[in-house]
Motif scaffolding. Structure first.
Motif, PDB file in Angstrom:
ATOM      1  N   ILE B 366      71.627  33.310  43.657  1.00  0.00           N
ATOM      2  CA  ILE B 366      72.209  34.166  42.563  1.00  0.00           C
ATOM      3  C   ILE B 366      71.747  33.698  41.147  1.00  0.00           C
ATOM      4  N   ARG B 367      71.401  32.456  41.156  1.00  0.00           N
ATOM      5  CA  ARG B 367      70.738  32.100  39.769  1.00  0.00           C
ATOM      6  C   ARG B 367      69.333  32.484  39.590  1.00  0.00           C
ATOM      7  N   HIS B 368      68.642  32.557  40.710  1.00  0.00           N
ATOM      8  CA  HIS B 368      67.316  33.107  40.735  1.00  0.00           C
ATOM      9  C   HIS B 368      67.384  34.440  40.319  1.00  0.00           C
ATOM     10  N   TYR B 369      68.109  35.315  41.162  1.00  0.00           N
ATOM     11  CA  TYR B 369      67.806  36.708  40.850  1.00  0.00           C
ATOM     12  C   TYR B 369      68.594  37.310  39.706  1.00  0.00           C
ATOM     13  N   GLY B 370      69.769  36.547  39.537  1.00  0.00           N
ATOM     14  CA  GLY B 370      70.664  37.136  38.599  1.00  0.00           C
ATOM     15  C   GLY B 370      71.123  38.460  39.045  1.00  0.00           C
ATOM     16  N   ALA B 371      72.477  38.987  38.704  1.00  0.00           N
ATOM     17  CA  ALA B 371      73.049  40.159  38.993  1.00  0.00           C
ATOM     18  C   ALA B 371      71.944  41.170  39.235  1.00  0.00           C
ATOM     19  N   GLU B 372      71.222  41.262  37.881  1.00  0.00           N
ATOM     20  CA  GLU B 372      70.141  42.239  37.761  1.00  0.00           C
ATOM     21  C   GLU B 372      69.076  42.447  38.770  1.00  0.00           C
ATOM     22  N   GLY B 373      68.700  40.967  39.337  1.00  0.00           N
ATOM     23  CA  GLY B 373      67.598  41.193  40.390  1.00  0.00           C
ATOM     24  C   GLY B 373      68.133  41.579  41.479  1.00  0.00           C
ATOM     25  N   LEU B 374      69.385  41.205  41.896  1.00  0.00           N
ATOM     26  CA  LEU B 374      69.947  41.774  43.103  1.00  0.00           C
ATOM     27  C   LEU B 374      70.220  43.246  43.276  1.00  0.00           C
ATOM     28  N   GLN B 375      70.550  43.621  41.959  1.00  0.00           N
ATOM     29  CA  GLN B 375      71.008  45.356  42.093  1.00  0.00           C
ATOM     30  C   GLN B 375      69.404  45.959  42.197  1.00  0.00           C
ATOM     31  N   PHE B 376      68.477  45.320  41.373  1.00  0.00           N
ATOM     32  CA  PHE B 376      67.086  46.024  41.638  1.00  0.00           C
ATOM     33  C   PHE B 376      66.811  46.189  43.304  1.00  0.00           C
TER      34      PHE B 376
END
Lengths: 482, 482
Positions: B366-376
């Motif tokens: 979660i910290r590496h990707y952030g919400a934004e990276g996961l959504q991507f």
């Protein structure tokens, strides 16, 4: 294009830093207080309330690991950890687990990674051989082994398989309709009671059989209780014998219990979660005498065999009884290999469907240490426990409560319960060592459980000195107050 | 003195080699056949029958990993893996898991490593926030989250907690005595039936409710069945609604089912094992409409959220119902923090007692990707699935069986079932891609599940070309034979 992933190059760099971080951790582990000194809520409060919207640099995560997480760790891998039971790991295990994480296979059935199934089968046959287990526990005979997560899950699995055998697989269909009754001793691990509840049997139908002065189940009391229950129209179906109880490493007489189980048609499950590792050494194998009478048996390499959680070895004498109980085959999992019956599909051997490559770390451990290396460390641990016991015996103020058979010493200060609890808490609060308590015959007993990977003679000696000095100090204070 | 351990220096050296080994693996992963091509027994036969008496050099273990194990791997992390469902991992997850293995803590209760409990609580509150889950699922309200190993175990946990609530905690004492009845759809995952059996309810007391033409549960049929069962003196106690069924990612109408559950006093469990990850994106949240009516909910970051097995997130609306069901407190686990009630002891939230530091890898992800990276990545996967579906629609020979809502495409060749199975097996045997089948309305359906971490547009396109070309080739052969 930004894709948010670490590149393989970044992974190499960060991964190697973490390898160094772990090596540093073990080199410095004695500097940490063994028992975490944080207050409830302290760690949580140090972490942001909201999740990160944007990803953060890896260095920041590692920084927070050091600054926010480490103070909340109780150091199970410290050589001065003597609490509960060991949960020892080792460098080979950590690396085997790393390979498993890296491969990321899901071994629910044979076809989804044949090696995950077949290595597990082979390694558990190896262990059966190394520990002189009955032939029937091997995959080459009627039984076989499977890695469960914990002994609790093994207990649940055994109870349910026993329930189905006793009810001719009717309970799976109709629910529990028969008046089943199960037997453990008053010293059996609480996970058995939990399993009996979960399986729909009900704790009222669990009998806790009396123990003798060594806290071992009294077979004649088991026999008596079974007769009484049968007279009352109940159906005895399951007995758990323990090799090494949690409180005091008491050894139930497996053979006598097993003979009763044979005569009464009860499933015998043997829980050797911690002590089972000792069976790698011939001189401890008398403790499992009668195990050929068992229907199932479990022990945890993740306790005393240098292997990371989760790793519980569960053997059965008749794998069909397990498969008939747990098998479900939906269309989307059908495949040629399963249909031919030539393979094991381990999802039919336990609760879960999904499973990681569970045997890799165990394979790494067994190959790295060999039977010889494992025996060396088991014997060292037992020797250190016996030495500790001899120091207790020699002291005027302390006493042994149960003669230690392997690596757990149950002792107490000759003062009262409150003093013993105070002594334990005071030592634990120094952070220099950590040990825990139990109650036997309603008296507080201190437990010195010796089995961490890096515990050496000097650690045990220093801890004994610390316990003695603390007791003297507390006694002096008490007298000063009076 | 020889002590058989790897030294920290050796660990640094071997560990870094394994980090490189894993990076190399991902750089070369497309060179492996996705589906392992070994025969049953082949891997096992390549391993010695006897365990090693003496330890072996680390290099030998790694050599055997390459030479004996790798051919038996089905490569779930390959970008060309489209079978079953994703089980994707990521470099941050692998590293988080490595830290967890390195620390080797046993977080069964708060005191045995406060950080293991509190980080888990925090991270699961984060996810509830990120996915717009009801407030009651958060630890700051009446509920909270816990990491289970798999959705199967979550299902079992939910069924047992529901059983206890319905019987006022009597079943835990007396066994299952009431005529309980549970409800799923004909498309619900088989783990629910397994859970109903394990919990002593019996599969006869599980109703499989009809589905509509989109394979979603028909709430009016649920209502009707409940009325009928009540008329017959049975006690409806549990319903499972699925957000994204395994076969076809069908979406049960959670709100309508939830309202029935409220009126009928049934526990509503929502199984969103795979599709749950999509809730990180606002545009998919309509699929969970009504989830505030649920008593429990699970989804697997180890399926589609770049996190290694085992990692299933299980939320409950009322944590006391869970704790009252599963709690057992033996003397040797008593401690000050537990007695004050100020902390969570997660062993009371599930089957197992022992647990590793389960949340670390999820925190890393979660910290590496952030919400934004996961959504991507979620959006990329859905887009690729939709593209694949459009190619199927454009072709003359293939058809879409169910309109894909997210990342699974259910399609088939317009020929017969045998042809579809032959087509799938032929493609899979090339090793270039791997996908699986199911049956819907008794017809074979091919499933293209898109969600591996490194799958890109080009992989999906090449796989579609391969499927088309293989079908043409098989058709030509068939005609030539006739």
């Amino acid at each position: 294009m930004k894709n948010y992933h670490l590149t393989p190059e970044q992974f190499r760099e960060e991964g190697k830093k973490i390898i160094d971080w772990i090596a540093d951790y073990y080199e410095n582990i004695e500097k940490y207080p063994v028992l975490s000194q944080v207050e409830p809520g302290e760690i949580k409060a140090s972490l942001p309330e909201q999740p990160p919207q944007k990803g953060e640099p890896f260095s920041q995560i590692m920084h927070d690991l050091d600054e926010k997480i480490m103070s909340g760790i109780t150091h199970w891998q410290s050589p001065n950890f003597y609490g509960y039971f060991p949960s020892n790991t080792s460098f080979p295990s950590i690396l085997g687990d790393l390979v498993s994480s890296g491969l990321g296979v899901q071994g629910m059935i044979w076809a989804t990674s044949p090696a995950a199934t077949e290595l597990e089968t082979r390694v558990l046959d190896w262990l059966a051989e190394m520990m002189d287990m009955p032939e029937k526990f091997k995959s080459t005979s009627t039984g076989g082994g499977v890695i469960q997560d914990t002994a609790s899950t093994s207990a649940l699995t055994a109870v349910i398989a026993a329930r189905e055998r006793a009810t001719k697989y009717e309970s799976n269909k109709t629910g529990v309709r028969q008046k089943l009754v199960a037997y453990v001793s008053s010293q059996t691990h609480s996970s058995l009671e939990k399993a009996i509840k979960m399986a729909g049997i009900g704790s009222e139908n669990l009998r806790m059989i009396d123990v003798d002065d060594q806290f071992a189940m009294r077979p004649e009391m088991l026999q008596k209780q079974i007769q009484e229950d049968k007279k009352n129209g109940l159906l005895p179906f399951f007995v758990c014998a323990t090799i090494g109880t949690t409180s005091s490493t008491a050894m139930d007489p497996v053979r006598e219990i097993g003979e009763i189980c044979r005569a009464e048609n009860c499933w015998l499950h043997v829980d050797a979660a911690m002590a089972g590792t000792a069976m790698a050494c011939p001189e401890f194998r008398h403790l499992k005498d009668g195990v050929e009478l068992a229907d199932s048996y479990c022990f945890n390499p993740h306790k005393w065999m240098f292997t990371n959680l989760d790793c519980d070895v569960f053997w059965v004498a008749n794998r069909n009884e397990l498969i008939n109980t747990f098998s479900i085959l939906p269309e989307y999992l059908k495949n040629k290999a399963t249909e031919t019956g030539a393979v094991f599909d381990y999802r039919d051997w336990h609760v879960q469907l999904g499973r990681r490559f569970r045997s890799l770390k165990l394979w790494f451990v067994i190959r790295h240490y060999g039977a010889e290396g494992l025996q060396f460390h088991i014997r060292k641990h037992v020797e250190m426990a016996q030495n500790f016991a001899s120091w207790v015996r020699e002291s005027d103020d302390f006493e042994i409560v149960v003669e230690p058979q392997i690596n757990l010493v149950c002792f107490r200060h000759k003062s009262d319960d409150d003093f013993n609890m105070k002594l334990m808490n005071t030592v634990n609060e120094t952070g220099k060592a950590f040990f825990t308590h139990t109650k036997l015959n309603n008296r507080v007993v201190l437990r010195m459980s010796i089995g961490q990977t890096h515990t050496e003679e000097r650690h045990v000696k220093e801890t004994w000195q610390l316990i003695k000095a603390t007791a003297e100090h507390l006694l002096k204070n008490r007298k000063a107050k009076n």
